[in-house]
Design an enzyme around this catalytic site. Structure first.
Site, short mmCIF file in Angstrom:
data_model
loop_
_atom_site.label_atom_id
_atom_site.label_comp_id
_atom_site.label_asym_id
_atom_site.label_seq_id
_atom_site.Cartn_x
_atom_site.Cartn_y
_atom_site.Cartn_z
CD GLU B 249 -6.56 -14.61 -3.27
OE1 GLU B 249 -7.03 -14.83 -2.13
OE2 GLU B 249 -5.66 -15.32 -3.77
CG HIS B 275 7.91 8.01 13.45
ND1 HIS B 275 8.67 9.04 13.95
CD2 HIS B 275 6.90 7.84 14.34
CE1 HIS B 275 8.16 9.45 15.09
NE2 HIS B 275 7.08 8.74 15.36
CE LYS B 391 -2.58 -22.02 -6.65
NZ LYS B 391 -3.97 -22.26 -6.21
#
EC number: 5.3.1.9
Lengths: 404, 404
Positions: B249, B275, B391
């Site tokens: 960010e 793994h 938003k």
């Protein structure tokens, strides 16, 4: 002087399809959709222990974790535990979650049978509780040393077929046994796989979409070298981790022309990661594809109550909205914002609901996608030669310790 | 016609250092190391509730989660909970972990005071339990609407200074209050920060190492566009998530010349991800830097017992080894394997032990590193304009719903 070479080139879809049809004869995971699960189902019914403890790492636990955490509302009252890390504080914490170690079934999972983390933890368990056929099952290859151990001690075993790799083993007994014991309907899980499998091999619905996606990713792999999955449900956090293993370990390879390949997987969870990684997607370098995953209906009806908090009235527009609708509105808003940018490749997968059938479809389609991308790249999708070096160095360290 | 431009170029270390010294006057997080914590400490001592519930998302919870999970062996018997997602099934699960909702302190954290996830959950809490000054604290900016709500209801507040961004706020009351209540020694935490801060600004030990790393990453950002942190302890999983937010960010921005910047953060946990992702590091495209983090001494002495499991004797070399030594031998082996390759940039951070001082040092040094990389890139490290669009779309969706 003789010189012959067929340089790497992206093959046609039909050539790749033929390769996959051939591959299906030797790579086992494709055929798990038609396996006989009666032995697993019969055994599961006999389990009365309350704590089910999977001892396994990587492919031996990630898929089970992914499905169990997605379907946690579907499982019975047993508790599923995972022992995988050699981190001593983590191991202690995980063990502390087992309410009664004498009321536990230990499922020891190791394809090779000699995974160092798994056997180290298994040894430690021996010092805490008597391990015998009453509280232990082993899942391993038929000719492994773990299998010999189990046979010697009359401990029940389930087989990981040799031709099924660890990260493709979730629909083998590796995943099906613990999940079935937890009350998950493994038949429906396999039904989901089967639907995708049949549709793909009969060149129906899923054929085009999977091929198109694979082809896009391979053709643009240098430009978009990062493949983000942005899952709008915390239930899919385990799926994200499973995807990262599947994608990274399968596709991070040197191809037949000696060229390094890499599509780097990243897993995000919405809406939490709107407050984290989203900024980087929106304004960073255009090196990422983004696949959004949504759950159409969470079937959980909690409503944001019609409460007006003094001074915070501007947020009253969320009143009377169900959380399940809010999260999907957040997903749709983020999807639109990313798509509005215009040069970030995105796709959206919508899961109808939180059940066995849907997670089976999702995971199986990702296995297929991985196989097809690998085939386009002309790599061996199913090996992992890059992890051997560290294991050899570790063994040598122990050897040097011994000689001191 | 007039045309003037100072094209982006990497500045000298001393120019950047001067910029950081200037920045310190207006960016608040640098100065948190010298804050007066007496109010936090005094309040913490008065808390008798057993469940401490942080209601906050992103920067309002990630740092606290990172430190609390790292130091879980240091905390008292209170239980720390996080409510952040709007996922209804996740919310239900998290709430079910709160043993007694009447024996809970709710810490509502939102810098702006109007974060949709946080306030939606806060509304829902109102329907479950009476919220008042006896069970609620707010942490927010001094002039936010959440602050007004708290004042009106005589609810205790702590301030997030305006000049401290969410992802840089862990050492403000955002992190210090809940951590202090949990019994974490926040003075020692700040001592760790202070050591790095002072050493850096006095151009001592940490100055060169942080600058060298920042400079390397910026100079090679197109070649190595992915920065992996490979933490060899499950305790650092929260730290990894915090790093991903901080890095992604802060640095995923358009710079002063209109060029998109991006260094993509990835967090791995060893040995589990040996793994999984390791194969991709070893054999994939050389587009990654790898920072290994090790814990020198876990101070947990569990030994792999001297047990020989029939048929598995080949693994007896781990017998009598402490798990804390095994995991570090695994780390060292992986580090050596990656370094042997020769063209993967790596560095290794070793934390002496699992305590407040060390995690403070680690996190503060990553904040400094982020600031310096941002400064080299000539971006605004502290804003996040890319998340606003979603938003706005969401708000419009609600507006359209209202009009139906």
């Amino acid at each position: 002087m003789k010189y012959e070479k067929n340089f790497y080139q992206i093959k046609s879809n039909s050539e790749i399809f033929e390769k996959i049809v051939e591959e299906k004869k030797v790579i086992g995971y494709y055929n798990l959709v038609n396996q006989d699960t009666s032995e697993i189902l019969t055994f599961s019914k006999t389990v009365t222990k309350k704590n089910i403890v999977v001892v396994g790492i990587g492919g031996s636990s990630l898929g089970t974790y992914a499905i169990n955490s997605f379907l946690r509302n579907k499982s019975n009252t047993k508790k599923l535990h995972f022992l995988e890390s050699t981190d001593p504080l983590e191991l202690k914490k995980r063990l502390s979650y087992i309410s009664d170690i004498n009321d536990a079934l230990f499922i020891i999972i190791s394809k090779s049978g000699t995974t160092i983390e798994t056997i180290s933890v298994f040894k430690y368990l021996h010092s805490l509780v008597k391990i015998d056929k009453s509280n232990c099952v082993c899942i391993t290859e038929n000719d492994s040393k773990l299998n010999s151990y189990a046979k010697t001690n009359d401990i029940k075993t389930f087989e990981i077929p040799k031709d099924v790799g660890g990260r493709f083993s979730v629909f083998s007994p590796v995943g099906l046994l613990p999940l079935s014991i937890m009350g998950i309907d493994i038949k429906k899980l396999l039904d989901g796989c089967k639907e995708v499998n049949n549709s793909f091999f009969e060149k129906e619905e899923y054929f085009d979409s999977i091929f198109e996606k694979a082809r896009f990713m391979v053709e643009n792999k240098n430009r978009f070298n990062i493949n983000v999955i942005f899952s709008y449900s915390s239930l899919l956090e385990g799926f994200n981790k499973w995807y990262i293993q599947l994608w990274g370990e399968s596709l991070g390879k040197v191809n037949i022309n000696g060229t390094r390949q890499a599509l780097t997987p990243i897993g995000l969870i919405g809406p939490v990661d709107q407050h984290s990684f989203l900024q980087l997607i929106m304004e960073g370098v255009r090196d990422k594809t983004v696949t959004f995953i949504k759950v159409e209906d969470f079937e959980e009806e909690t409503v944001i109550p019609d409460i007006s908090i003094p001074h915070l009235e501007e947020l009253d527009y969320v009143n009377n909205i169900k959380f399940k609708d809010l999260i999907n509105m957040q997903a749709d808003s983020t999807i639109q914002a990313v798509q509005d940018i215009g040069n970030i490749p995105t796709d959206v997968i919508t899961i109808e609901k939180v059940d066995e059938f849907n997670i089976g479809k999702l995971m199986y389609s990702y296995q297929l996608l991985t196989s097809i991308v690998g085939s386009f790249m002309q790599i061996d999708t199913y090996n992992q030669p890059g992890v051997e070096e560290g294991k050899i160095i570790l063994k040598n360290k122990f050897r040097n310790e011994d000689m001191k």
